[in-house]
Structures are given as structure tokens and as C-alpha cells.
Design a protein around this motif. Structure first.
Motif, short mmCIF file in Angstrom:
data_model
loop_
_atom_site.label_atom_id
_atom_site.label_comp_id
_atom_site.label_asym_id
_atom_site.label_seq_id
_atom_site.Cartn_x
_atom_site.Cartn_y
_atom_site.Cartn_z
N LYS A 126 15.32 -9.78 14.40
CA LYS A 126 15.43 -8.76 15.46
C LYS A 126 14.23 -8.71 16.38
O LYS A 126 14.29 -8.10 17.44
CB LYS A 126 15.57 -7.36 14.82
N ARG A 171 11.70 -7.04 15.36
CA ARG A 171 11.44 -5.60 15.17
C ARG A 171 9.99 -5.38 14.75
O ARG A 171 9.49 -6.09 13.87
CB ARG A 171 12.38 -5.06 14.09
N SER A 218 20.19 -1.54 13.01
CA SER A 218 21.22 -1.97 13.97
C SER A 218 21.03 -3.46 14.28
O SER A 218 19.91 -3.95 14.35
CB SER A 218 21.13 -1.12 15.23
N ASN A 223 20.91 -5.57 16.69
CA ASN A 223 20.58 -5.98 18.05
C ASN A 223 19.15 -6.53 18.06
O ASN A 223 18.40 -6.30 17.12
CB ASN A 223 20.63 -4.75 18.98
N SER A 258 22.23 -0.83 20.87
CA SER A 258 22.84 -1.19 19.58
C SER A 258 24.22 -1.78 19.80
O SER A 258 24.91 -1.43 20.76
CB SER A 258 22.94 0.05 18.69
N HIS A 296 13.92 2.14 23.80
CA HIS A 296 15.00 1.57 23.01
C HIS A 296 16.28 1.64 23.83
O HIS A 296 16.35 2.31 24.85
CB HIS A 296 15.13 2.41 21.74
MG MG Z 1 18.17 0.23 15.97
#
Ligand code: MG
Ligand code: AMP
Length: 344
Positions: A53, A55, A140, A142, A148, A232
Motif C-alpha cells: 500500500k 502505508r 482498505s 487502496n 478506498s 486521505h
Molecule cells: Mg484506509
């Protein structure tokens, strides 16, 4: 990465479960949005979610379980009121933040001493957790920062070649992520609004709303829900959220200014209001009297703003009651600092 992402049907969950048992990442539908799952008990598998991701490591994950027994095996002491919330709202779009035990590797919780858990109600998600026999850490599905995904196509647009497989279960139901409630101290605290509304939670126990829900982070103190500090849900277009009861004149005036400078302007508004903005590209959100329809459409529309190659997207605000609180929370996050007030 650079792997081939296999698209599986809900009849092929055995194969998805085998991938998960082998430590791979698999995307799957839930009743909120698509999740990107991996074995929550395997630090390396969880690390590959963050990698796929992009992330940030300090943004913790939600662990998805298929039974209360599986949850209780992963968490410390549970307040009786948290048990009441479980009984009333599980399976469903409610995530509880509880004390973590050593079974959960620190990477899942970004080093916090708590863990976020929920039991999803989507039959494919439940069956996959059951078949794998594992609690699944699943944010999520994405790329970090993007809207998302509410369809398998959205997941593939972001993660094709970065994950082992995806289970295509069609469109998700709610369209916004689960409600997150911190149950480690009284009164419980709403960290993120979602499908289970504040009003519904309040029927069980008084719940305080964390200021981060409205985008107000306390300077100097770390946010209670680390994910809230990131912009986001954003399309490439600049999202401008217009607050106030009568946004029309302001949106028309601002939109015309941008258009005069050669920018592609879009307006996202309740379907009933869209004819007002016919000189721009319009993204009808759904009926103003049906917030469930609007939440189901929200992320698809933000992705459509990219397909339309919009430079700027004006968004009409909604009432913040019921599901409106979750929708407005996501719109604020998509807009970042671009929030304007339309005077009466
Ligand atoms: Mg998320
Ligand atoms: P996502 O799965 O992408 O919807 O993100 C999960 C959200 O849950 C993030 O915004 C996190 O900040 C929040 N969250 C997950 N675990 C915790 C935790 N232990 N404490 C507080 N918030 C959490």
C-alpha cells in the motif's frame, strides 16, 4: 512486487485461504470497503501489507475475526460495556480498540499497546477468515492516500502486480470504512465515524467524539487514532469542500474563476442540486434524503474525478447527523485545508 495478481471468485476461497496461510496478501470484499488481508499473527506478512500500500508504518491496522472467541484470544481485559457493543453491532461495521496481548505483533498496532478489532458481516470475508483459520489484519485495499476501493476494479487499479490475489465479490455495501471506538477508558471515544452511527452507539453508552473526527488535532499531543493525521481519500484534483447552507452562489462564482483560467472544474453535490451546476462537470452523489446511497457512491465518485481529469472539484457539504458524520469526515480528509464557507 512485480508479481501477477490472481483474480479469484467467491467459489475459490480455498485458494485465497491457502495464500493467506502461506503469508501472502489477499484483497477481499467486506460490507464496508475492500480490505487487503494478511495473517495478523505473522509480522512479515503484515509488513508486506504496508509495503504493497505504501502505508506509513505508524498507521495501525484493524484485525478482522470471524467469532467473538477469536477476538477474545487476541485482546486483554474487555470492559463489560465493550462486550455490549460487540453483542449489539457484530458482525458489522464497528471496530473496537482494546488492550493488545503479546500474540499481536507490534507492527499490526504501529507499536501502540492497543489493537483494533472487528467482525465483518460480509459472507465472503467471514468465510475467508474461517477457512484460513487466521485473524486477518486488513486495511482498505487502496494505495495509501487514495480513495478506498468499493469494487474489485478499484483494487486492481491501485494494487495490480503488488498483491498475490483478490477475491471479486462485487460492489461493497456501506462504501465508507467502519466506525472506530476506543474502548480502553470510560467514556468510550469515537475515533472515526462509519456505518454504525454515533446516535446508535449512544443508545448503549455515552461516547465522546475525538476532536480529530472534525480534523482538529491537538497541537503537541499525538492523535489517538494515528491514521487521522494523514490526508486521505484524495483524487488527483484539488478537492474544495464548501460548508454552509447555501453553497450554490459561491461554487458558481469560484468555479467560473477557475474555468476562466483554463482549469477543468467539477462539482459533486446531491443529485437534486446537480442541475444548478450544469456549466461544469457534475458528479451526482445520490439523493440528499438517502445518506446510505451517498456513502455507497462516495469513493467511486472521487475516482471518477480522476477519469474526468478534473483540476478542481467543489463538493457540497451534508448534514452531519447519522451517516452524514462519516461522509463529512471523509470529505474533510479529502479536502485537507481546502475548506471554504458559503455565507448566507
Ligand atoms: Mg484506509
Ligand atoms: P484503514 O484500515 O485503512 O481503514 O485504517 C484503520 C484505521 O483504524 C486507521 O485510521 C487507524 O488510525 C485506526 N486504528 C487502527 N488501530 C488502532 C489503534 N490501536 N488505536 C487507534 N486507532 C487505530
Amino acid at each position: 512486487m512485480g508479481m501477477k495478481t490472481i483474480v479469484l471468485q467467491p467459489e475459490e476461497l480455498d485458494q485465497a485461504a491457502a495464500f493467506l496461510q502461506a503469508g501472502a496478501c489477499v484483497a477481499f470484499p467486506t460490507e464496508t470497503v475492500y480490505g487487503l488481508g494478511a495473517n495478523a499473527l505473522d509480522a512479515q506478512a503484515v509488513a508486506s501489507i504496508f509495503a504493497a500500500k505504501g502505508r506509513p508504518q505508524d498507521n495501525p491496522l484493524i484485525v478482522h475475526c470471524c467469532s467473538e472467541a477469536q477476538v477474545l484470544d487476541l485482546v486483554g481485559e474487555v470492559h463489560p460495556t465493550a462486550r455490549e457493543l460487540m453483542q449489539k453491532f457484530w458482525p458489522g461495521p464497528l471496530t473496537l480498540v482494546l488492550p493488545r496481548t503479546a500474540k499481536i505483533p507490534p507492527v499490526v498496532s504501529a507499536g501502540l499497546d492497543t489493537v483494533a478489532v472487528r467482525i465483518p458481516s460480509h459472507p465472503v470475508a467471514l468465510r475467508l477468515i474461517e477457512l484460513s483459520g487466521l485473524p486477518l489484519a486488513a486495511p482498505s485495499a487502496n494505495l495509501s492516500g487514495r480513495p478506498s476501493p468499493t469494487t474489485a476494479a478499484h483494487v486492481l487499479a491501485d494494487l495490480d502486480g503488488r498483491i498475490r490475489a483478490i477475491v471479486d465479490g462485487g460492489e461493497t455495501g456501506w462504501g465508507v470504512e467502519s466506525t472506530v471506538v476506543d474502548c480502553t477508558a470510560l467514556p468510550f471515544r469515537l475515533l472515526r465515524p462509519g456505518g454504525v452511527t454515533l446516535e446508535e452507539l449512544q443508545t448503549v453508552t455515552p461516547v465522546e467524539v475525538d476532536p480529530g473526527v472534525y480534523g482538529q488535532l491537538q497541537p503537541g499531543s499525538p492523535p489517538r487514532s494515528p491514521g487521522m493525521k494523514y490526508r486521505h481519500y484524495s483524487p488527483n484534483a484539488k478537492v474544495v469542500l464548501v460548508l454552509g447552507d447555501r453553497p450554490e452562489e459561491r461554487i458558481l462564482a469560484e468555479g467560473q474563476k477557475h474555468a476562466a483560467q483554463g482549469r477543468r472544474v467539477g462539482v459533486m453535490a446531491p443529485t437534486e442540486h446537480c442541475p444548478r451546476y450544469s456549466e461544469f462537470a457534475t458528479l451526482p452523489m445520490g439523493s440528499v434524503s438517502n445518506l446510505q446511497e451517498i456513502s455507497a457512491n462516495l469513493y467511486r465518485l472521487l475516482r471518477e474525478a480522476d477519469a474526468l481529469e478534473l483540476d478542481v472539484l467543489f463538493v457540497e457539504s451534508l448534514p452531519e447527523t447519522g451517516l452524514g458524520m462519516a461522509i463529512m469526515n471523509r470529505l474533510r480528509r479529502a479536502a485537507g485545508d481546502n475548506i471554504i464557507w458559503a455565507e448566507n
